[in-house]
Every structure is written in structure tokens, then in C-alpha cells.
Design an enzyme around this catalytic site. Sequence first.
Site, PDB file in Angstrom:
ATOM      1  N   ASP A 172      21.092  49.013  69.124  1.00  0.00           N
ATOM      2  CA  ASP A 172      22.529  49.223  69.323  1.00  0.00           C
ATOM      3  C   ASP A 172      23.160  47.855  69.614  1.00  0.00           C
ATOM      4  O   ASP A 172      22.657  46.848  69.130  1.00  0.00           O
ATOM      5  CB  ASP A 172      22.769  50.233  70.450  1.00  0.00           C
ATOM      6  CG  ASP A 172      24.066  51.018  70.268  1.00  0.00           C
ATOM      7  OD1 ASP A 172      25.130  50.377  70.245  1.00  0.00           O
ATOM      8  OD2 ASP A 172      24.020  52.257  70.155  1.00  0.00           O
ATOM      9  N   HIS A 190      23.737  45.775  66.775  1.00  0.00           N
ATOM     10  CA  HIS A 190      25.106  46.027  66.331  1.00  0.00           C
ATOM     11  C   HIS A 190      26.057  44.910  66.726  1.00  0.00           C
ATOM     12  O   HIS A 190      27.270  45.086  66.681  1.00  0.00           O
ATOM     13  CB  HIS A 190      25.608  47.362  66.894  1.00  0.00           C
ATOM     14  CG  HIS A 190      24.865  48.557  66.386  1.00  0.00           C
ATOM     15  ND1 HIS A 190      25.161  49.848  66.765  1.00  0.00           N
ATOM     16  CD2 HIS A 190      23.811  48.650  65.528  1.00  0.00           C
ATOM     17  CE1 HIS A 190      24.325  50.688  66.172  1.00  0.00           C
ATOM     18  NE2 HIS A 190      23.503  49.982  65.419  1.00  0.00           N
TER      19      HIS A 190
END
Length: 409
Positions: free
Chosen positions: A232, A255
Site C-alpha cells: 500500500d 502506492h
Amino acid sequence: MAFISNVVAMKAAAVAALLVMAAVSPAARAQGGAPSVPAGPLDIAQLGAKGDGKSDSTPMLLKAWKNACDATGVQKIVIPPGNYLTGGMELSGPCKSSIIIRLDGNLLGTGDLNAYKKNWIEIENVENLSINGHGTIDGQGALVWNKNDCQHSYNCKILPNSLVLDFVTNAQIRGITLANSKFFHLNIFASKNVLIDKVTVTAPGNSPNTDGIHIGDSSNVTISGTTIGVGDDCISIGPGSKMIRIEGVKCGPGHGISVGSLGRYKDEKDVEDLKVKGCTLVGTTNGLRIKSYEDSKSSPKASKFLYEDVTMDNVSYPIIIDQKYCPNNICVRSGASKVAVTDVVFKNIHGTSNTPEAITLNCANNLPCQGVQLINVDIKYNGSGNKTMAVCKNAIGKSSGLAKELACI
């Protein structure tokens, strides 16, 4: 990794030195002067912990914390080489002492979710804390990632974060590794004067919600010289964060470095004074991102951001402001935003994008982004069959030193 100027390096060293003094000298004076003899051992092996990766070491760690917390001066908890299995632990203050946790072994989080009240290692209401060493805090998340439903539901069950600092003042974490968290690896909440330096954070790129470092309602937090590769956000900056400095960080997979998501909950506070400098992002799905929910429940402001001297290496979407964030269509699309984005500067950003869209400024019709600056941004699409482009909606500001196709404001 991108070059960091000597001035920035000197500032980072100065911050580190100040935090070292804060973690030791003032507490030693204010909390009883010279160290007292603790009531029992501070080495968990001496308390009976077995580093076999199977025996429960939770009671020994809690006992070592109590012994250190009840003493005065500077006290050092020792986790020696070995693999120590534990369940959830609340390491609470206020303490009479300044505490150093020396991590030379590996802590393993049990896969039994019944062993956690909320998080795994939660340190709260503590002043003057240091965690250092060459060991690993391993959440063993692969044992429970299949129980994570947060990609599909607002009201999902949150799995335990690995290391949490709640209401902590004057803390530094150096040299350790955080791996395979069940949820976030490191969550910093309502804390101030925190330094994260030369830490490694690692989890598979497809592991769910394994943010590297999350910051919320905290101030004066510095992350330097740290390598993060997760499933993430490498670093996520939530509401109420102020004076955040991110320097010399390498991110990927993951991310990217994100502000938000903002506006998801009621009564969120502003995010302001963020500086990201000398970082490198490699193969991430996003680069530098600001995101707020389209159906926001509150109206925090995001302002005074500077992103400078950042290298993008095969990043999917290098620069993003998204006021219409709606992951997996789990929010209500309204087209209207309550989150204001102002005074954001992207300066000396260069490298490659693996999608044509190198810059995306997706701002709201009713609340345009204000004061956005694109200065010397040189990002090129590394694929074929298309050209590098910028897509900008409702963004007000200026561009300079950009190729024509990127100068969208």
C-alpha cells in the site's frame, strides 16, 4: 537515491542529535537524575523468554517494560538474538524513566487474532523513547491477510497494526526492520518530535493495506534514509499532521507517498507544512499523491506542501492531486468536494512514467485547487504508441521549466 544537499544532511543530523538528548539527558535530570536499579531484569531472556519462535514471550516483554517504566533515569530493555513470538502488548506510560529498546533479535506476531485487543505493539503516553538495533518486527501477516476485507467495505474489521506510537513525545526509531505487517507497519498518532531514521519496511507488493508508515494528528515528524517496499502507501499522511519532513526515502513497491485519504471521517483536522525532498520512487503505482474522498464527511485543508528533487523510476502515475477519490466505488459520487487543496509546489521532479499520464490534477468543480506550481518537472513516458501528457481539471497556479505537453496550468 536522489542527492541530498549537505545542508539538509546537517539538519537531519541536528534533529537526530536533539532527539538523542531529549531521549536521555532531560529525562535523566527531570525524572530522578541518575538511573535507579530496576525491580527486575530488562533482558527478556533473563526473564525466561525463549527465542525459539514458538514459545510465548509476551509476559516477559511486558515484565521488562514494567521494570524499566517504574525505574528512573535511562533504562534499556534488551531483546537479544533469537525469534520471540508474542501476542498483543500495550506498553503504557507515563514512565518515570527514559526507555531504550535494543532490538537485536526478531519479534514475531502470532497468527492467532484472539491474542490482540487491537494492535500488536502499542506504546502510549510515553516521553523520551528510543528503539534501535538490527532486529526485525515481523507481523507474519501472510497468516491472516486473507481475512482482510477492507478493499470492499467501509466497515471492515481492521487487523492489528504492528508498531503504534500513541501520544508519544520525543521518540526515535533507528536501524530496525519492520516486515509483513497484518495491517500498517508503523502508525504514529497524536505524537510529536519523532525521528524515523535508516529503517527498512518490507512486505509483498500485493499484501493488503500494509502501509509502511502512517502519520496522523502528529507534528514534527522526520523520516530519513529509510527504504520502504509494501503493498500500500509507502508513507501515508493523515488528517491533523503538521511539520512533516521526508528526506532521502526510497519507495517501491507500493502506492507511493500519499497525503490522505482526507475527508473520510467527521471532524478531521488540517494537514499543513509537508516537505518531501531527495526521494526515489521505483515501480510504484503512484508517486506523489494527494487524495480526498468525493463524498467527504469533513472539510480539512491541505496546504503548504513542497515536493522537491524527487526521482521517478517507472512509476505509473507520478504526480496526482485527486479530490474525487472513491476507491472500489465504495463511496457516493457527488462531484463536490469539501477538502481544500492550496499552495502545493512540485519542483525538480524527474524520471519516467509507465503510463502516458505523468501529471494528473483532478480537482473539484466547486472547490478548485489553488496555488499549485509545477517547476522544472521532467517526466517522460517510457512506453510506446503514445506521448507523455498531463491531465488537469480545475487547478489554478503556474508552470515553469516544463515541456509543453506537461504545462497544463
